[in-house]
Design a protein around this motif. Structure first.
Motif, mmCIF file in Angstrom:
data_model
loop_
_atom_site.group_PDB
_atom_site.id
_atom_site.type_symbol
_atom_site.label_atom_id
_atom_site.label_comp_id
_atom_site.label_asym_id
_atom_site.label_seq_id
_atom_site.Cartn_x
_atom_site.Cartn_y
_atom_site.Cartn_z
ATOM 1 N N PHE A 176 43.272 42.831 40.475
ATOM 2 C CA PHE A 176 42.578 43.600 41.509
ATOM 3 C C PHE A 176 42.031 44.925 40.976
ATOM 4 O O PHE A 176 42.366 46.004 41.477
ATOM 5 C CB PHE A 176 43.499 43.842 42.708
ATOM 6 C CG PHE A 176 44.217 42.599 43.150
ATOM 7 C CD1 PHE A 176 43.520 41.405 43.359
ATOM 8 C CD2 PHE A 176 45.596 42.601 43.341
ATOM 9 C CE1 PHE A 176 44.184 40.257 43.758
ATOM 10 C CE2 PHE A 176 46.261 41.463 43.735
ATOM 11 C CZ PHE A 176 45.558 40.281 43.944
ATOM 12 N N GLY A 177 41.219 44.836 39.935
ATOM 13 C CA GLY A 177 40.605 46.047 39.393
ATOM 14 C C GLY A 177 41.602 47.030 38.829
ATOM 15 O O GLY A 177 41.395 48.241 38.851
ATOM 16 N N GLY A 178 42.722 46.523 38.337
ATOM 17 C CA GLY A 178 43.698 47.391 37.700
ATOM 18 C C GLY A 178 44.636 48.098 38.658
ATOM 19 O O GLY A 178 45.470 48.896 38.258
ATOM 20 N N THR A 179 44.534 47.804 39.951
ATOM 21 C CA THR A 179 45.386 48.502 40.920
ATOM 22 C C THR A 179 46.771 47.860 41.018
ATOM 23 O O THR A 179 47.687 48.469 41.557
ATOM 24 C CB THR A 179 44.766 48.501 42.328
ATOM 25 O OG1 THR A 179 44.596 47.138 42.737
ATOM 26 C CG2 THR A 179 43.426 49.207 42.341
ATOM 27 N N THR A 180 46.900 46.641 40.512
ATOM 28 C CA THR A 180 48.174 45.944 40.621
ATOM 29 C C THR A 180 48.556 45.351 39.267
ATOM 30 O O THR A 180 47.715 44.804 38.565
ATOM 31 C CB THR A 180 48.067 44.815 41.666
ATOM 32 O OG1 THR A 180 47.716 45.397 42.917
ATOM 33 C CG2 THR A 180 49.388 44.070 41.812
ATOM 34 N N SER A 181 49.820 45.505 38.899
ATOM 35 C CA SER A 181 50.292 44.891 37.666
ATOM 36 C C SER A 181 51.409 43.922 37.989
ATOM 37 O O SER A 181 52.147 44.109 38.952
ATOM 38 C CB SER A 181 50.778 45.956 36.693
ATOM 39 O OG SER A 181 51.962 46.544 37.177
ATOM 40 N N TYR A 182 51.505 42.865 37.198
ATOM 41 C CA TYR A 182 52.583 41.901 37.409
ATOM 42 C C TYR A 182 53.165 41.509 36.070
ATOM 43 O O TYR A 182 52.534 41.685 35.024
ATOM 44 C CB TYR A 182 52.045 40.655 38.128
ATOM 45 C CG TYR A 182 51.334 39.715 37.198
ATOM 46 C CD1 TYR A 182 50.016 39.963 36.809
ATOM 47 C CD2 TYR A 182 51.988 38.606 36.651
ATOM 48 C CE1 TYR A 182 49.372 39.119 35.925
ATOM 49 C CE2 TYR A 182 51.344 37.765 35.751
ATOM 50 C CZ TYR A 182 50.030 38.032 35.401
ATOM 51 O OH TYR A 182 49.395 37.219 34.497
#
Lengths: 437, 437, 437
Positions: A176-182
């Motif tokens: 999501f455009g770098g807004t979320t990391s997993y």
């Protein structure tokens, strides 16, 4: 008639023009092929001309002093004052082409050398990075923060119930455009608050541990009140053969690194692990201007059994903490920590000053006592208040001083020795001289 | 009359010509004096302008997974699955002038740090290089191959009967136009398959071990069928005081790193080393296009005696193996290994694929049983079949998967426990994530 | 009329002039911003354009051989011959801005990795440098000399009575135009001849040790007979709780690294430390042309008590030594050691040759025997004569060979075993292959 003719001058100018052109082309070609170097407060590097190969050298020194205001009576309690090297980590970060990354972070402290992080990454896509080696299991928020960037010298209680580093393989990335990391991984399985062990020579120990974490900063790219808000959840799930994993590795520590809880691990009746262990940790941070806050909770469920098999249970231990920091000198607070004060020590400045505060609790499941742990040896609850002042006189240097008070429920023997009394408060003053680049 | 005169223009052109000349000379002088840097798939370096001083940084990561299909019953058998760091070797290679070379190769795996190679070389001549420090004893062919270049994750049985690294001094070099190499050294004496020990605090242990090897590639410079053929022989000879060297260090391992043979080292009657030990190892390799083959044999003779002195003998253990590799994707096979696939993972390629196969045997001298080793605890013979697939998706990365089946003669107890039966087969799946530059 | 006009030529020359000017400015600007590298016999470095950030890589290898001409009978005596790695120290020196310095010096020898020096320095002023971490306690002159620069492979007896490295904080600097240096520090407290320990988990051990040293070279800047004269004094003062510090760590060694003195540390009556320990060490060196001399004395006073408390005393042990060196080949002798011979091995030269000689004595307080140490196990006095030849064939390389003879007063048992006789002389030949840059 003896002076130069117009044609001759024209000829010489043409030669000069050509030479200048050649020189420029040569210089450009050279610059395009030449590897470059950099030296500064972010470290030292050698980089290929195209930038796809890079050697980067970084370092961390933590030289600590610990002074206990409450000298304990028992030799099992670390109450002596002293200096120590907490971390000595020269670090090599190697970029090898567009898709391969390699990190080597030895640690030469306290008394012997081992590795903190050692892993390789195959970066197929920003959203699909395969990592293999030894690295931090993606669960606890403060654990994942760089050790040079944490507010206090030692991490808080949630860290004691989560895993630290482990051996395994992980798939992770940014969405999501770098807004979320997993991150999703499979590991050998690390004991609470500790590093995992390498493949051990233990028959039957085939257990694995699965770990995962998702963390989101939804307003990251929208300036405003919520820009610095991040939240997420991490967890693990693993199983183990009965008795194969040393219950003696499960012990929880105070900020002064004293063990205040451990299972009964010897005698005629003692505790064994078996079945499953899982951990769940909701977590959040918030940064705005000079202010920062880290808040996290963790529940740790582990199945235990007595060696005789007469009693078995699933114990739910819990921990939470809030850690706040504030820069008196106007620097921006961040999860990544500070390396450059606005006004370094010198003519006009005195460096940066940061106030830090913590409150944290670790609560042992009541069902643990008296079968699986001794109430006169292990506390059923510990809570900590701490406050400190961090000084960043020049780039890359932090000198800090903090006070921590830890109180306990139970954990000590009264008179007669079967009576449970509260363990003595731990009153600790700690200081650090940290170089970090 | 107001425009420039020819003479004025001539003057200005002369100045320009001179400036350009100066600029060029300055740049050349600077380039002649300036140290340069390089960054690429061969590593990272800083080099003096003349090239006689060089700092070179290299690295190796081997993050392994081991999975046993045959879980053994005994705790002495490593049959548990798990991840581990096999090697973590940041390496510094330093050229100090035209004659001095210095190599520092620490190893941070598995759980603590030590050194693999550390030595200095005084290079008097290509044919006369003096080496001192800790390094590989020049005997076993596959042992001398770089650990990043071997076909399988673990080396074969001949390696178990030869020495690994040791402390000492060696004279070596290249002869006959570089087609032949030789090495002659004196060392502390390394136990079979192990590193030697530093000068130990043991009275009377003054033993030394002499080692030598000669290897030839006679057709190296003549393109054709035999160009990639190399053959040679290595060996050691050493003596030891009776009982001074721990017989317990002599133990032979399977590909899964389980010990299947060891001497009786405790009890009322046990085995001691005394007298001499020698090793002889004829060896060869052959590389042609995408195909490679390593073949080697070793005979190891060691004198042993019972602690009571009632029985003594000279035991001759033997091992041999053949290891083949073949690149499905057309890369050239070589003793030095592969770091660059022809078509890396990306638009058009999937990297390089290599098939590997091994057959090897380790045969214990029959005279060993039952006096010096227990036939119900130690196998008298082990043979291994293995096959695997190695994938090189991008430069400097190898991901591999292999299966190994090892069978034994004897080595386990039946019913009653004095009956000798064959030890359970070892069925091992192993995998590796390797970064090497 | 078809040729170029004067105006056209003028125009083209103007363009060339401007281009050349621009090119020069660009090159200058680039040079002003570009980090630079260096490679040479002093090491390898990356430096920022302004010079305030620097990465420097240095190294030390000491590959030794030790050969005893007098094989001792007891297993407690190291009399076996052998090769060993004495020091393997890749070193990173990092300058981080104008005031911060960071040194990381791991040591990978002998068999495991630890750190020699690791410290940070905040350089407020040349006369006020704060240092924190692990480093040499400022006391003994030869101890403070770089280990690559000492005349012999092992340091002398005064080193056995002083501290080695320790954990702590120090204020130091240069005074009086750099002719005098001072250092004052607080440390955990190092045992004689050993490194200090990190904060230990020992109840009640809150002791600290204060150390200080001042050293002056008053004629440093005045050419003449006395220019190379330096003298000073170092010392420590520390207290300890009774019994908290292992008396077993106090043991003194010969040049062959054999222990010839230790306290009674087990049995029904044994020795404990308590009270205070202080050390005082007057010291001097003198260098003129090819000749050098180091002379030092140390008195070490320590309070001991028997575990029963029946006897207590303050013991005064003393040691002194003189070490001389002389370059046969005309190089300048210095405290900093030699890395470059005048005429390296090659067409015209054979490198540098240096003669070295030592005489030293360690004298145990007579009151020590027989209550606190056993006269048949520990010598009351040891004296050493040593001589050697050091060869520096090329830059950065030293190969040496020395002979050392150590005699003892007492320290061994005669017949019957209660009779005290002199311990057997230690006759040692030692050699070293040293790379140092």
């Amino acid at each position: 008639e003896q002076g130069p003719s117009l044609e001759q001058l024209d000829q010489r100018i043409k030669i000069l023009e050509r030479q200048l052109e050649n020189q420029k082309e040569e210089a450009d070609a050279k610059a395009k092929d030449a590897a470059t170097v950099a030296a500064g407060s972010n470290g030292f590097s050698i980089k290929s001309a195209k930038g796809d190969y890079e050697f980067k050298f970084r370092g961390l020194l933590q030289a600590d002093g610990r002074f206990f205001l409450s000298d304990g009576p028992a030799a099992s309690v670390r109450s002596n004052d002293g200096f120590l090297l907490r971390r000595v980590e020269p670090t090599f970060e190697l970029t090898l082409g567009k898709q391969l990354f390699f990190r080597i972070q030895p640690n030469f402290a306290p008394d012997s050398a081992t590795v903190s992080d050692v892993y390789g990454e195959l970066r197929l896509d920003p959203a699909a990075v395969i990592r293999a080696g030894k690295f931090k299991v993606p669960v606890v928020l403060e654990n994942l923060q760089a050790s040079g960037a944490t507010a206090f010298n030692e991490r808080g209680f949630p860290n004691e119930l989560g895993p630290n580093r482990d051996y395994g393989v992980q798939l992770g990335g940014a969405l999501f455009g770098g807004t979320t990391s997993y991150a999703l991984g499979i590991f050998n399985g690390a004991s609470d608050g500790r590093d995992g062990a390498q493949q051990a020579k233990t028959a039957g120990d085939n257990r694995k541990e699965f770990a995962g974490r998702v963390f989101s900063e939804p307003f990251k790219n929208e300036p405003g009140l919520l820009q610095g808000l991040g939240f997420g959840v991490g967890g693990t799930y693993g199983t183990r053969e009965r008795g194969t994993v040393g219950i003696s590795d499960l012990a929880y520590r105070t900020p002064g690194q004293n063990t205040f809880f451990s299972y009964v691990s010897s005698g005629s009746v003692f505790t064994q692990s078996h079945g499953y262990e899982y951990r769940v940790s909701p977590q959040a941070y918030y940064y705005r201007n000079s202010f920062g806050l880290v808040a996290e909770y963790i529940e740790n469920a582990q199945q235990v059994i007595t060696n005789t098999g007469s009693k078995a249970d699933t114990l739910h231990h819990k921990a939470y903490q809030g850690v706040a920091n504030y820069f008196l000198t106007g620097e921006d607070a961040s999860y990544g920590g500070l390396t450059k004060p606005k006004n370094p020590l010198g003519k006009d400045g005195y460096g940066a000053f940061e106030l830090v505060a913590r409150y944290g609790v670790l609560d042992i499941d009541d069902k643990t006592f008296p079968t699986f742990a001794s109430a006169t040896a292990s506390a059923s609850k510990a809570s900590t208040w701490a406050a400190g002042l961090n000084w960043y006189p020049v780039n890359n240097l932090k000198i800090d001083l903090a006070y921590s008070l830890t109180r306990f429920d139970g954990g000590a023997a009264g008179t007669p020795s079967t009576v449970v009394v509260d363990r003595q408060d731990e009153k600790l003053v700690y200081s650090r001289f940290q170089i970090w680049f």
